[in-house]
Every structure is written in structure tokens, then in C-alpha cells.
Design an enzyme around this catalytic site. Structure first.
Site, PDB file in Angstrom:
ATOM      1  N   LYS A  83       0.816  -1.156  -0.062  1.00 16.19           N
ATOM      2  CA  LYS A  83      -0.039  -0.097   0.095  1.00 16.19           C
ATOM      3  C   LYS A  83       0.904   1.267  -0.020  1.00 16.19           C
ATOM      4  O   LYS A  83       0.753   1.906  -0.661  1.00 16.19           O
ATOM      5  CB  LYS A  83      -0.820   0.068   1.284  1.00 16.19           C
ATOM      6  CG  LYS A  83      -1.990  -0.944   1.292  1.00 16.19           C
ATOM      7  CD  LYS A  83      -2.950  -1.082   2.384  1.00 16.19           C
ATOM      8  CE  LYS A  83      -3.973  -2.158   2.281  1.00 16.19           C
ATOM      9  NZ  LYS A  83      -4.459  -2.505   3.465  1.00 16.19           N
ATOM     10  N   GLN A 105      -4.502  -1.259   9.641  1.00 10.96           N
ATOM     11  CA  GLN A 105      -4.337  -2.591   9.214  1.00 10.96           C
ATOM     12  C   GLN A 105      -5.141  -3.612  10.166  1.00 10.96           C
ATOM     13  O   GLN A 105      -4.632  -3.698  11.396  1.00 10.96           O
ATOM     14  CB  GLN A 105      -2.983  -2.883   8.766  1.00 10.96           C
ATOM     15  CG  GLN A 105      -2.853  -4.332   8.098  1.00 10.96           C
ATOM     16  CD  GLN A 105      -3.317  -4.292   6.506  1.00 10.96           C
ATOM     17  OE1 GLN A 105      -3.161  -3.373   5.886  1.00 10.96           O
ATOM     18  NE2 GLN A 105      -4.284  -5.365   6.360  1.00 10.96           N
ATOM     19  N   ASP A 156     -10.780   3.246   4.149  1.00 10.90           N
ATOM     20  CA  ASP A 156     -11.457   1.984   4.200  1.00 10.90           C
ATOM     21  C   ASP A 156     -12.897   1.816   4.020  1.00 10.90           C
ATOM     22  O   ASP A 156     -13.250   0.666   3.892  1.00 10.90           O
ATOM     23  CB  ASP A 156     -10.935   1.199   5.254  1.00 10.90           C
ATOM     24  CG  ASP A 156      -9.447   0.428   5.030  1.00 10.90           C
ATOM     25  OD1 ASP A 156      -9.286   0.189   3.709  1.00 10.90           O
ATOM     26  OD2 ASP A 156      -8.876   0.340   6.008  1.00 10.90           O
TER      27      ASP A 156
END
Ligand code: NDP
Length: 293
Positions: free
Chosen positions: A54, A98, A121
Site C-alpha cells: 500500500k 491494518q 477503508d
């Protein structure tokens, strides 16, 4: 008939190119550089790989990447303080934490603590509500990528029978909302669903997000159907070593004989997920800067 393979790698590269172009225009015309903060708690090897990918791709499209690595014993309070600091940092437009998190930290508390406008997200309750109400918000990256692949492949999805296997908050449920918004007739299956094979035979579109290797068999597939395989499962190569290979939730070798189009694993949905994260960061940055009233 052999199905067309849907090339998620190529589609993701195209999307990253479009994002990079817009980032360069933002920087040139408004002196604004989108910034993404990626937080990793602990040293789970798979999470380390995801987060490195990422960060690398964030930098490649010209965005600023702010990495935060925290020890596995970090308390929930300490993580929430860092999120609060990032919420107020004007150079950071997107924040991701994460998952999974260590046991002492409740992921719900963390997700809700991220400012909804920086929640790239798309897991914050306000973004979940926006998606289900058909309002503007940030959409979870994996289902967003699946919807893009489906529209690229099929065009107008109106009236299609779509079966989504899996009802998780990060894939199955938002996928259902996105396909409803595209006027599909949506069925959501889960571990208690009866006659899954029959439901599959009726579906023009199947999105499998389960986590069971090769659950969906070739003779479950309606001829010509479009199949999106979200599953990422490690299975042994059975070659006497400890090496493994990745397979999806759909039996690719069987399904490819019946379907019209299918995503491979790897190289299908996975690359699109990160490209959509970059797309969300760009959108979040624009809303926080040049589109703010
Ligand atoms: P979850 O474990 O959160 O959800 C799995 C879902 O599958 C649940 O809703 C469960 O039902 C359902 N399920 C389990 N067994 C069956 C069965 N026999 N028949 C039908 N449904 C079943 O998983 P995620 O949604 O997080 O992930 C799913 C898969 O996608 C995993 O392999 C994951 O690694 C992968 N993934 C890939 C991403 C990518 O970028 N490519 C991103 C995210 C995930 P119930 O609710 O009843 O328990």
C-alpha cells in the site's frame, strides 16, 4: 466454452494511472498533495506485506505516505491518541489501520475513532450508512473494485441476478449495496444458506467472498455467468515441501469451462483493492481541500 479471464492487474494499473494524473493536476493547480497514513500494530507477516504494498503504491501515484509502525503490545488508548492526532493533521487526508488488530484493541472503537471523511477503508458507521442510503461517502475498497470489474466486463448491470456468497461487513454486505444500486436483483448467501448450488445456477453474477478453497464448483455455474472470486486461500502445493499456492473460493479450473468471464486468484480482485484505496484517498483529499465549501 472457455471463459474470458478478467485481468485485475491490468484494470488496477489503468486505475492507478488515472489517479496519478489527477494527483499531479492537484499538486500543480492547487499545491495540494494527498496524504495517506497507514498504521500497523504488531508484526504479522501478511499484514506487513499488505502495508508495504500500500505504501509503495501510494508513493508511486505521487501521494505522501505516512507509515506508523506500533509494537504488538500497544494499548487501545495509545492507538486512539495517534488516530486523533492524524484526524487533525491537514497533510493527512486518508487514515487506514491494518486489520486484524491485537486482542487488547477493539477494532470497532478504532474504526469509529477515524474521522469519517478520512476513513478511506469505508468502514466508519457514517460511511456504512451513506452507502446503504445511496448518499456520497467512502466505499470499502474490495467491493468497490469488484463492482468496477463487473461494470467493465458487462456494462449495464440492470436486472442481472447477482449472488453474493459471504455477508461480512468488509466485503459481502457493501457488495450487496453496490449491486443493488446498479439495479441487480441481489441474493446474499452465508454459512446457513440452503441449496447454495441451486442459487448459484440461477445467477448471472457470482461474487464469492468466503475463505473456503474451491467452494464453488464448475457444475454450479450458469453458462456464460460472470464470476468474481474475492477469496484468498493458501493451500499446500503437496510437493513434499512446505510451499503453498494461492487459490480462490471458486474452483477456477472447473468454472472456467462454463462461465463467460472469471477473475483469477491471484491477479483478479486483489490488485483492484489497493488501487481503490488510492482512488478513495484522492476523493477524500479533494473533499477536504478544493471541494470544501
Ligand atoms: P469473513 O470470514 O468475515 O466472512 C466469510 C463469510 O462467508 C461469512 O459471511 C460466512 O457466513 C460465509 N461462509 C462461511 N462458510 C460458508 C459456506 N460454507 N457457504 C456459504 N457461505 C459461507 O471473510 P471476509 O469477507 O473478510 O473475506 C472472505 C475472503 O475474501 C477471505 O478468503 C479473504 O482472505 C478474502 N479477502 C480478499 C480481499 C482482496 O483484496 N482480494 C479483501 C478482503 C478479503 P456466516 O456469516 O454465516 O459466518
Amino acid at each position: 466454452m472457455t471463459a474470458k479471464t478478467i485481468d485485475g492487474k491490468a484494470a488496477a494499473a489503468e486505475l492507478r494511472k488515472r489517479v496519478a494524473k489527477q494527483v499531479s493536476e492537484l499538486r500543480a493547480n492547487y499545491d495540494v498533495q494527498p496524504g495517506l497514513a497507514a498504521i500497523l500494530v504488531g508484526d504479522d507477516p501478511a499484514s506487513q506485506v499488505y502495508i508495504r504494498n500500500k505504501e509503495r503504491q501510494t508513493e508511486e501515484v505521487g501521494m505522501a505516505s505516512v507509515g506508523r509502525r506500533l509494537p504488538a503490545e500497544t494499548s487501545e488508548g495509545a492507538l486512539l491518541s495517534i488516530i486523533e492526532e492524524l484526524n487533525h493533521d491537514p497533510t493527512v487526508h486518508g487514515i487506514l489501520v491494518q486489520l486484524p488488530l491485537p486482542k487488547q484493541i477493539k477494532s470497532e472503537a478504532v474504526i469509529s475513532a477515524i474521522s469519517a471523511e478520512k476513513d478511506v477503508d469505508g468502514f466508519h458507521p457514517m460511511n456504512v450508512a451513506a452507502l446503504s442510503n445511496g448518499k456520497d461517502g467512502l466505499v470499502p475498497c474490495t467491493p468497490m473494485g469488484c463492482a468496477m470489474l463487473l461494470k467493465d466486463q458487462i456494462g449495464d448491470l440492470t436486472g442481472k441476478e447477482a449472488l453474493i456468497i459471504g455477508r461480512s461487513n468488509i466485503v459481502g454486505k457493501p457488495m450487496a449495496q453496490l449491486l443493488l444500486a446498479e439495479n441487480c436483483t441481489v441474493t446474499i448467501a452465508h454459512s446457513r444458506t440452503r441449496d447454495l448450488d441451486q442459487k448459484c445456477r440461477n445467477a448471472d453474477i457470482v461474487v464469492a467472498a468466503v475463505g473456503i478453497p474451491k467452494l464453488v464448483k464448475g457444475d454450479w455455474i450458469k453458462p456464460g455467468a460472470t464470476l468474481i472470486d474475492v477469496g484468498i486461500n493458501r493451500v499446500s502445493k503437496n510437493d513434499g515441501t512446505t510451499s503453498y499456492r494461492l487459490v480462490g473460493d471458486i474452483d477456477y479450473e472447473e468454472a472456467v469451462q462454463a462461465a463467460g468471464a472469471i477473475t483469477p486468484v491471484p491477479g483478479g480482485v486483489g490488485p483492484m483493492t489497493i488501487a481503490c484505496l488510492l482512488q478513495n484517498t484522492l476523493a477524500a483529499c479533494k473533499r477536504q481541500t478544493i471541494l470544501r465549501d
